[in-house]
Design a protein around this motif. Structure first.
Motif, PDB file in Angstrom:
ATOM      1  N   LEU A 107       0.822  -1.211   0.000  1.00 46.15           N
ATOM      2  CA  LEU A 107       0.000   0.000   0.000  1.00 46.15           C
ATOM      3  C   LEU A 107       0.857   1.263   0.000  1.00 46.15           C
ATOM      4  O   LEU A 107       0.544   2.233  -0.709  1.00 46.15           O
ATOM      5  CB  LEU A 107      -0.941   0.001   1.206  1.00 46.15           C
ATOM      6  N   ILE A 108       1.927   1.272   0.772  1.00 47.67           N
ATOM      7  CA  ILE A 108       2.818   2.426   0.799  1.00 47.67           C
ATOM      8  C   ILE A 108       3.423   2.653  -0.579  1.00 47.67           C
ATOM      9  O   ILE A 108       3.445   3.770  -1.097  1.00 47.67           O
ATOM     10  CB  ILE A 108       3.915   2.238   1.867  1.00 47.67           C
ATOM     11  N   ASN A 109       3.904   1.581  -1.171  1.00 44.38           N
ATOM     12  CA  ASN A 109       4.565   1.694  -2.474  1.00 44.38           C
ATOM     13  C   ASN A 109       3.603   2.139  -3.563  1.00 44.38           C
ATOM     14  O   ASN A 109       3.900   3.072  -4.322  1.00 44.38           O
ATOM     15  CB  ASN A 109       5.189   0.343  -2.826  1.00 44.38           C
ATOM     16  N   GLU A 110       2.459   1.503  -3.649  1.00 41.79           N
ATOM     17  CA  GLU A 110       1.515   1.840  -4.712  1.00 41.79           C
ATOM     18  C   GLU A 110       0.876   3.203  -4.489  1.00 41.79           C
ATOM     19  O   GLU A 110       0.638   3.952  -5.433  1.00 41.79           O
ATOM     20  CB  GLU A 110       0.445   0.752  -4.844  1.00 41.79           C
ATOM     21  N   GLY A 111       0.604   3.543  -3.229  1.00 43.69           N
ATOM     22  CA  GLY A 111       0.056   4.862  -2.942  1.00 43.69           C
ATOM     23  C   GLY A 111       1.037   5.962  -3.326  1.00 43.69           C
ATOM     24  O   GLY A 111       0.661   6.973  -3.926  1.00 43.69           O
ATOM     25  N   ALA A 112       2.309   5.764  -2.983  1.00 43.38           N
ATOM     26  CA  ALA A 112       3.329   6.757  -3.343  1.00 43.38           C
ATOM     27  C   ALA A 112       3.484   6.857  -4.858  1.00 43.38           C
ATOM     28  O   ALA A 112       3.627   7.960  -5.398  1.00 43.38           O
ATOM     29  CB  ALA A 112       4.656   6.387  -2.690  1.00 43.38           C
ATOM     30  N   ASN A 113       3.459   5.719  -5.552  1.00 45.14           N
ATOM     31  CA  ASN A 113       3.577   5.751  -7.012  1.00 45.14           C
ATOM     32  C   ASN A 113       2.394   6.478  -7.643  1.00 45.14           C
ATOM     33  O   ASN A 113       2.561   7.245  -8.597  1.00 45.14           O
ATOM     34  CB  ASN A 113       3.690   4.332  -7.568  1.00 45.14           C
ATOM     35  N   MET A 114       1.182   6.243  -7.126  1.00 44.76           N
ATOM     36  CA  MET A 114       0.008   6.913  -7.665  1.00 44.76           C
ATOM     37  C   MET A 114       0.114   8.424  -7.468  1.00 44.76           C
ATOM     38  O   MET A 114      -0.155   9.201  -8.380  1.00 44.76           O
ATOM     39  CB  MET A 114      -1.263   6.386  -7.009  1.00 44.76           C
ATOM     40  N   VAL A 115       0.535   8.834  -6.283  1.00 42.22           N
ATOM     41  CA  VAL A 115       0.657  10.266  -6.016  1.00 42.22           C
ATOM     42  C   VAL A 115       1.760  10.874  -6.883  1.00 42.22           C
ATOM     43  O   VAL A 115       1.617  11.986  -7.395  1.00 42.22           O
ATOM     44  CB  VAL A 115       0.903  10.518  -4.517  1.00 42.22           C
ATOM     45  N   ASN A 116       2.862  10.152  -7.092  1.00 43.50           N
ATOM     46  CA  ASN A 116       3.935  10.667  -7.951  1.00 43.50           C
ATOM     47  C   ASN A 116       3.477  10.838  -9.389  1.00 43.50           C
ATOM     48  O   ASN A 116       3.960  11.723 -10.094  1.00 43.50           O
ATOM     49  CB  ASN A 116       5.160   9.750  -7.898  1.00 43.50           C
ATOM     50  N   VAL A 117       2.553   9.994  -9.835  1.00 45.37           N
ATOM     51  CA  VAL A 117       2.019  10.141 -11.187  1.00 45.37           C
ATOM     52  C   VAL A 117       1.088  11.342 -11.271  1.00 45.37           C
ATOM     53  O   VAL A 117       1.101  12.092 -12.245  1.00 45.37           O
ATOM     54  CB  VAL A 117       1.283   8.842 -11.627  1.00 45.37           C
ATOM     55  N   LEU A 118       0.268  11.552 -10.240  1.00 42.70           N
ATOM     56  CA  LEU A 118      -0.740  12.610 -10.274  1.00 42.70           C
ATOM     57  C   LEU A 118      -0.192  13.986  -9.918  1.00 42.70           C
ATOM     58  O   LEU A 118      -0.659  14.996 -10.437  1.00 42.70           O
ATOM     59  CB  LEU A 118      -1.890  12.262  -9.327  1.00 42.70           C
ATOM     60  N   ILE A 119       0.781  14.037  -9.010  1.00 45.73           N
ATOM     61  CA  ILE A 119       1.298  15.313  -8.513  1.00 45.73           C
ATOM     62  C   ILE A 119       2.798  15.351  -8.775  1.00 45.73           C
ATOM     63  O   ILE A 119       3.511  14.420  -8.416  1.00 45.73           O
ATOM     64  CB  ILE A 119       1.022  15.469  -6.998  1.00 45.73           C
ATOM     65  N   PRO A 120       3.296  16.410  -9.373  1.00 46.41           N
ATOM     66  CA  PRO A 120       4.742  16.480  -9.647  1.00 46.41           C
ATOM     67  C   PRO A 120       5.557  16.693  -8.374  1.00 46.41           C
ATOM     68  O   PRO A 120       5.020  16.863  -7.290  1.00 46.41           O
ATOM     69  CB  PRO A 120       4.854  17.688 -10.585  1.00 46.41           C
ATOM     70  N   ALA A 121       6.846  16.696  -8.513  1.00 52.69           N
ATOM     71  CA  ALA A 121       7.804  17.005  -7.449  1.00 52.69           C
ATOM     72  C   ALA A 121       7.946  15.887  -6.425  1.00 52.69           C
ATOM     73  O   ALA A 121       8.307  16.137  -5.278  1.00 52.69           O
ATOM     74  CB  ALA A 121       7.465  18.325  -6.757  1.00 52.69           C
TER      75      ALA A 121
END
Length: 183
Positions: free
Chosen positions: A108-122
């Motif tokens: 969950l940590i990994n996939e949640g972080a990947n999803m946020v990195n795709v949606l939000i820059p930086a």
């Protein structure tokens, strides 16, 4: 008179509000509970899908897919899932030295972080990884930052090895002498 009607209205409104307070507390508990979080996540995902596809001409999509070989699609999905599972396992191994982290939470940590990195820059997803590690594993933010850096270093190393192997396989398949190459 007007004043007695307003007084009665105030009493009725106050009685209604007094009855609504327990309902509002239950609503808050429901929204903050697991079911509420899942519903909120599904709502956000549905909203994003709608925003992406509400102006999409679906007949064009069908027409584009008709000429493609879709037999590879299950293999691609299986490889993507295997990659996600391996990244979660790697994340679990990194965190294991300082705290216990279950596989599901690592996933969950990994996939949640990947999803946020795709949606939000930086790289905001990496900040979320540190937050989740602090919240779920009681690790200091500095330790979380070091673990994120270690994760990125390992990912870069694996990508380098895979790229070198693919280049060597390509050159060998096309008749180049791989042993004569110097790196």
């Amino acid at each position: 008179s007007i004043f007695t009607n307003l007084g009665a209205l105030r009493i009725v409104s106050w009685d209604v509000l007094v009855q609504l307070v327990p309902l509002l507390k239950n609503l808050r508990r429901l929204l903050l509970g697991r079911l509420g979080q899942v519903c909120l996540q599904l709502g956000v995902a549905g909203g994003l899908l709608w925003a992406w596809g509400h102006n999409l001409n679906w007949m064009d999509v069908v027409r584009l897919l008709q000429g493609q070989r879709l037999g590879w699609l299950p293999a691609v999905i299986a490889l993507a899932l295997a990659g996600s599972l391996l990244r979660a396992w790697r994340w679990q191994l990194i965190v294991r030295r300082q705290s216990r982290l279950g596989f599901v939470r690592a996933f969950l940590i990994n996939e949640g972080a990947n999803m946020v990195n795709v949606l939000i820059p930086a790289r905001v997803g990496d900040l979320l990884r540190m937050f989740w590690l602090r919240r779920w594993c009681r690790l200091p933010t500095g330790s979380g930052a070091g673990m994120v850096m270690a994760d990125h270093a390992l990912e870069l190393g694996v990508a380098t090895i895979m790229l070198a192997g693919a280049a060597a396989a390509y050159l060998a398949a096309h008749g180049a002498d791989v042993a004569s190459l110097s790196l």
